[in-house]
Design an enzyme around this catalytic site. Structure first.
Site, PDB file in Angstrom:
ATOM      1  N   ASP A   1      13.437  -3.055  -5.405  1.00  0.00           N
ATOM      2  CA  ASP A   1      13.840  -3.993  -4.355  1.00  0.00           C
ATOM      3  C   ASP A   1      14.511  -5.179  -5.056  1.00  0.00           C
ATOM      4  O   ASP A   1      13.958  -6.280  -5.109  1.00  0.00           O
ATOM      5  CB  ASP A   1      12.613  -4.463  -3.563  1.00  0.00           C
TER       6      ASP A   1
ATOM      7  N   GLY B   1       0.811  -1.219   0.000  1.00  0.00           N
ATOM      8  CA  GLY B   1       0.000   0.000   0.000  1.00  0.00           C
ATOM      9  C   GLY B   1       0.840   1.263   0.000  1.00  0.00           C
ATOM     10  O   GLY B   1       2.029   1.225  -0.308  1.00  0.00           O
TER      11      GLY B   1
ATOM     12  N   HIS C   1       4.310   2.046  -8.215  1.00  0.00           N
ATOM     13  CA  HIS C   1       3.362   0.922  -8.213  1.00  0.00           C
ATOM     14  C   HIS C   1       2.490   0.952  -9.473  1.00  0.00           C
ATOM     15  O   HIS C   1       2.180  -0.092 -10.050  1.00  0.00           O
ATOM     16  CB  HIS C   1       2.441   0.993  -6.985  1.00  0.00           C
TER      17      HIS C   1
ATOM     18  N   SER D   1       9.474   5.387  -3.482  1.00  0.00           N
ATOM     19  CA  SER D   1       9.259   4.460  -2.373  1.00  0.00           C
ATOM     20  C   SER D   1       8.159   5.016  -1.483  1.00  0.00           C
ATOM     21  O   SER D   1       8.038   6.241  -1.334  1.00  0.00           O
ATOM     22  CB  SER D   1      10.561   4.341  -1.560  1.00  0.00           C
TER      23      SER D   1
END
Ligand code: PAF
Length: 258
Positions: free
Chosen positions: A149, A27, A33, A184
């Site tokens: 990541d 989230g 994203h 991030s």
């Protein structure tokens, strides 16, 4: 239109899992994203996003409690980027009756016992455990993970291979803010001044990657800028960074081409 799935039963109504692509997240969604969701859309007809802040991957003293939880804003942001949003509870993922004999899935130590794995003991085991469960519940044929990541991505690719999990992993390129800072969810902890300092990380990663600066010299400069450096190291074909700016731990990486 985005459909919110709350229960396991909701999930079970999903048909056509062959065409379903999962984007697992915790989230506090941002443009990074959304880029993973766009990529997911290229690989399947239906996109499902999961939002679950996984306690198992946070160590003691880390930001599990403060981690931003913004379901309503996240739903607004996702809009047409995804077809389904699955936001399970902890009880859904780790039912109490199972928790007492919770079986952790261990990350391959050759990949996990360096870089973030050194300061975040057990972190990648927590990631492997939750990701296996997400795969198991959603049963999509594909899942997208970001290269931001990168160590996590390698751990997951290795896990999928070792356990022969029936899911194809798609790598999502890293997305940066205008100043170069890797996107991030934790960037929102940064003050304006810290954000300016953090923008130097990418600058010096690029200089090392291009050969203009040695790793040692870049380390010195980063420290002199007030970055609390955890590591700046080359592994595989990448240069990896982790460090704190103020109280915020940031990571980044760049391809060095060799
Ligand atoms: O990268 C993340 O957001 C998390 O580590 C993941 C993969 C969703 C597992 O909790």
């Amino acid at each position: 239109m985005l459909r919110l799935l709350t229960t396991r039963e909701d999930l079970d109504t999903l048909l056509d899992r062959e065409d379903l692509v999962l984007v697992p997240t915790m989230g506090a969604l941002h443009e990074g994203h959304l880029s993973l969701m766009r990529l997911a859309r290229e690989h399947g007809r239906k996109v499902i996003v999961s939002i679950f802040v996984n306690p198992l991957q946070f160590g003691e003293g880390e930001d599990f409690d403060q981690y931003p939880r913004k379901l309503v804003e996240d739903m607004d942001l996702i809009g047409d980027f995804a077809d389904y949003l699955w936001a399970p509870t902890c009880q859904d993922i780790y039912p109490l009756e199972v928790e007492s004999k919770l079986e952790m899935i261990h990350a391959n130590s050759e990949i996990a016992d360096k870089l973030c794995g050194l300061s975040r003991k057990g972190h990648f085991d927590g990631v492997c455990t939750v990701v296996t469960r997400l795969f198991d519940f959603v049963k999509s044929s594909k899942a997208v993970f970001g290269e931001k990541d990168f160590q996590q991505l390698m751990v997951i690719e290795d896990m999928v291979k070792r356990y022969k999990l029936p899911v194809e992993i798609i790598r999502g390129p890293m997305i940066r803010e205008g100043c170069g800072l890797a996107m991030s969810s934790r960037n929102q902890y940064l003050s304006d001044k810290e954000r300016k300092t953090a923008a130097n990380i990418y600058k010096y990663l690029k200089e090392v990657a291009s050969g203009a600066l040695t790793i040692d010299h870049a380390r010195e400069i980063m420290i002199s800028l007030g970055i609390e450096l955890e590591y700046l190291e080359k592994h595989w074909d990448r240069l990896f960074f982790a460090g704190k700016v103020g109280q915020t731990r940031l990571i980044d990486n760049i391809n060095t081409g060799s």
